[in-house]
Design a protein around this motif. Structure first.
Motif, PDB file in Angstrom:
ATOM      1  N   LEU A 135      40.517 -14.813  83.772  1.00  0.00           N
ATOM      2  CA  LEU A 135      40.406 -14.325  85.156  1.00  0.00           C
ATOM      3  C   LEU A 135      41.120 -15.308  86.081  1.00  0.00           C
ATOM      4  N   ARG A 136      42.426 -15.263  86.047  1.00  0.00           N
ATOM      5  CA  ARG A 136      43.232 -16.286  86.719  1.00  0.00           C
ATOM      6  C   ARG A 136      43.355 -16.093  88.229  1.00  0.00           C
ATOM      7  N   ASN A 137      42.896 -14.942  88.727  1.00  0.00           N
ATOM      8  CA  ASN A 137      42.915 -14.712  90.173  1.00  0.00           C
ATOM      9  C   ASN A 137      41.529 -14.856  90.803  1.00  0.00           C
ATOM     10  N   MET A 138      40.542 -15.225  90.013  1.00  0.00           N
ATOM     11  CA  MET A 138      39.181 -15.331  90.511  1.00  0.00           C
ATOM     12  C   MET A 138      39.030 -16.533  91.445  1.00  0.00           C
ATOM     13  N   LEU A 139      38.435 -16.279  92.618  1.00  0.00           N
ATOM     14  CA  LEU A 139      38.213 -17.315  93.630  1.00  0.00           C
ATOM     15  C   LEU A 139      36.780 -17.826  93.612  1.00  0.00           C
ATOM     16  N   LEU A 140      35.832 -16.933  93.291  1.00  0.00           N
ATOM     17  CA  LEU A 140      34.407 -17.274  93.317  1.00  0.00           C
ATOM     18  C   LEU A 140      33.735 -16.813  92.036  1.00  0.00           C
ATOM     19  N   LEU A 141      32.980 -17.725  91.416  1.00  0.00           N
ATOM     20  CA  LEU A 141      32.165 -17.396  90.256  1.00  0.00           C
ATOM     21  C   LEU A 141      30.759 -17.907  90.513  1.00  0.00           C
ATOM     22  N   ASN A 142      29.794 -16.984  90.521  1.00  0.00           N
ATOM     23  CA  ASN A 142      28.395 -17.345  90.731  1.00  0.00           C
ATOM     24  C   ASN A 142      27.574 -16.897  89.529  1.00  0.00           C
ATOM     25  N   VAL A 143      27.105 -17.859  88.738  1.00  0.00           N
ATOM     26  CA  VAL A 143      26.271 -17.569  87.575  1.00  0.00           C
ATOM     27  C   VAL A 143      24.931 -18.299  87.695  1.00  0.00           C
ATOM     28  N   SER A 144      24.481 -18.519  88.907  1.00  0.00           N
ATOM     29  CA  SER A 144      23.241 -19.250  89.148  1.00  0.00           C
ATOM     30  C   SER A 144      22.023 -18.485  88.629  1.00  0.00           C
ATOM     31  N   ASP A 145      21.001 -19.255  88.284  1.00  0.00           N
ATOM     32  CA  ASP A 145      19.696 -18.699  87.897  1.00  0.00           C
ATOM     33  C   ASP A 145      19.805 -17.759  86.705  1.00  0.00           C
TER      34      ASP A 145
END
Length: 305
Positions: A135-145
């Motif tokens: 995912l080379r264009n991804m700006l935000l990754l949220n895998v919290s909790d």
């Protein structure tokens, strides 16, 4: 006549026509147990599908046919599995799956070449697929909790990533490949089991401005001794100074509000401001009754008790 007209305007056919015209289907809080067929029949006209806060337990295979969709929001449901054909949604930019029951993501997720934001917090994820690195264009990754014990080494392939949130997991080690994230500005790893960071993190991630490690066993001295610490500290102070300046311009009470904003999430904040010549000494910390678990955020070093 008015009543008949009202019923007609809200008929399935009328809704489908409206959805095709706008490209937006928003059915939040509708108590849906499945995705209505009329939604799936919108076809290539669909750009945004928002089904937040329903009772969905699965995503139908037909979703893979909505190839022009750019935003898919399925937060607050009871979804356990993501179908592999989600990989067909090559135009998808935002995928929001927070507050579901997902334990695994398909490798086909890596086919979402235009994805910019992936949020899947408050699920039951045990691991991330290796393909996340595609995912080379991804700006935000949220895998919290979630229930993650590690981040995949492949995450270093997310070359555009600016913000990574992985709070509230059981992560012990941060992969060395995270040093490849040259666009990374914010790294939040609160509430994990991290004892040390990759030694080149601060040196290689030259845009990093914020690191949050509250409630981890890592200690302050380790961080200060890392290569690139001084440069990181300069960036952090510069960002904080801009925030203060902005608040002062917007509000006469901006200075006080800026200070409070920097410290509001911690139980104790030492008197170390961006224009100080040095960080607090160990003796000063001991005198303040705080331990070595720490957070670097905004303009202050905080050592929560």
């Amino acid at each position: 006549m008015g009543c008949c007209s009202s019923r007609s305007s809200d008929s399935p056919a009328a809704r489908a026509t409206r959805w095709r015209s706008t490209g937006i289907v928003a059915l939040r809080d509708a108590r849906l147990k499945e995705v209505p067929q009329e939604v799936l029949q919108v076809g290539n006209s669909l750009r945004t599908l928002d089904l937040t806060n329903n009772k969905l337990v699965e995503i139908p295979q037909e979703v893979g046919r909505l190839v022009n969709m750019q935003r898919l929001v399925l937060a607050g449901n009871m979804i356990e599995n993501i179908p592999a054909n989600i990989g067909y949604l090559r135009n998808l930019k935002i995928l929001t799956l927070d507050r579901n029951r997902i334990s695994i993501l398909p490798e086909e997720l890596g086919s979402l070449s235009n994805l910019q934001q992936l949020s899947i917090s408050q699920n039951s994820l045990l691991c991330l697929p290796k393909s996340v690195g595609d995912l080379r264009n991804m700006l935000l990754l949220n895998v919290s909790d979630n229930k993650l014990k590690e981040l995949p080494e492949s995450i270093g392939g997310c070359k555009s990533l600016e913000e990574l949130q992985a709070n509230g997991n059981s992560i012990e080690d941060v992969p060395s490949s995270i040093c490849n994230l040259v666009c990374l500005k914010s790294l939040s790893l609160n509430g994990n089991k991290i004892r040390q960071l990759p030694p080149n993190l601060l040196r290689d991630c030259t845009t990093l401005q914020n690191i949050s490690l509250h409630n981890n066993p890592v200690i302050m001295e380790q961080f200060q001794q890392m290569d690139g610490y001084n440069e990181f500290e300069a960036r952090r102070r510069k960002k904080f100074d801009k925030q203060i300046d902005s608040n002062v311009i917007m509000n006469s009470k901006g200075l006080d509000e800026g200070m409070l904003a920097a410290c509001k999430e911690v139980s104790l904040c030492l008197e170390y401001l961006p224009n100080s010549d040095s960080t607090p000494t160990m003796q000063e910390r001991n005198n303040s009754g705080v331990n070595r678990r720490w957070l670097v955020s905004g303009g202050a070093f905080a050592f929560p008790s």
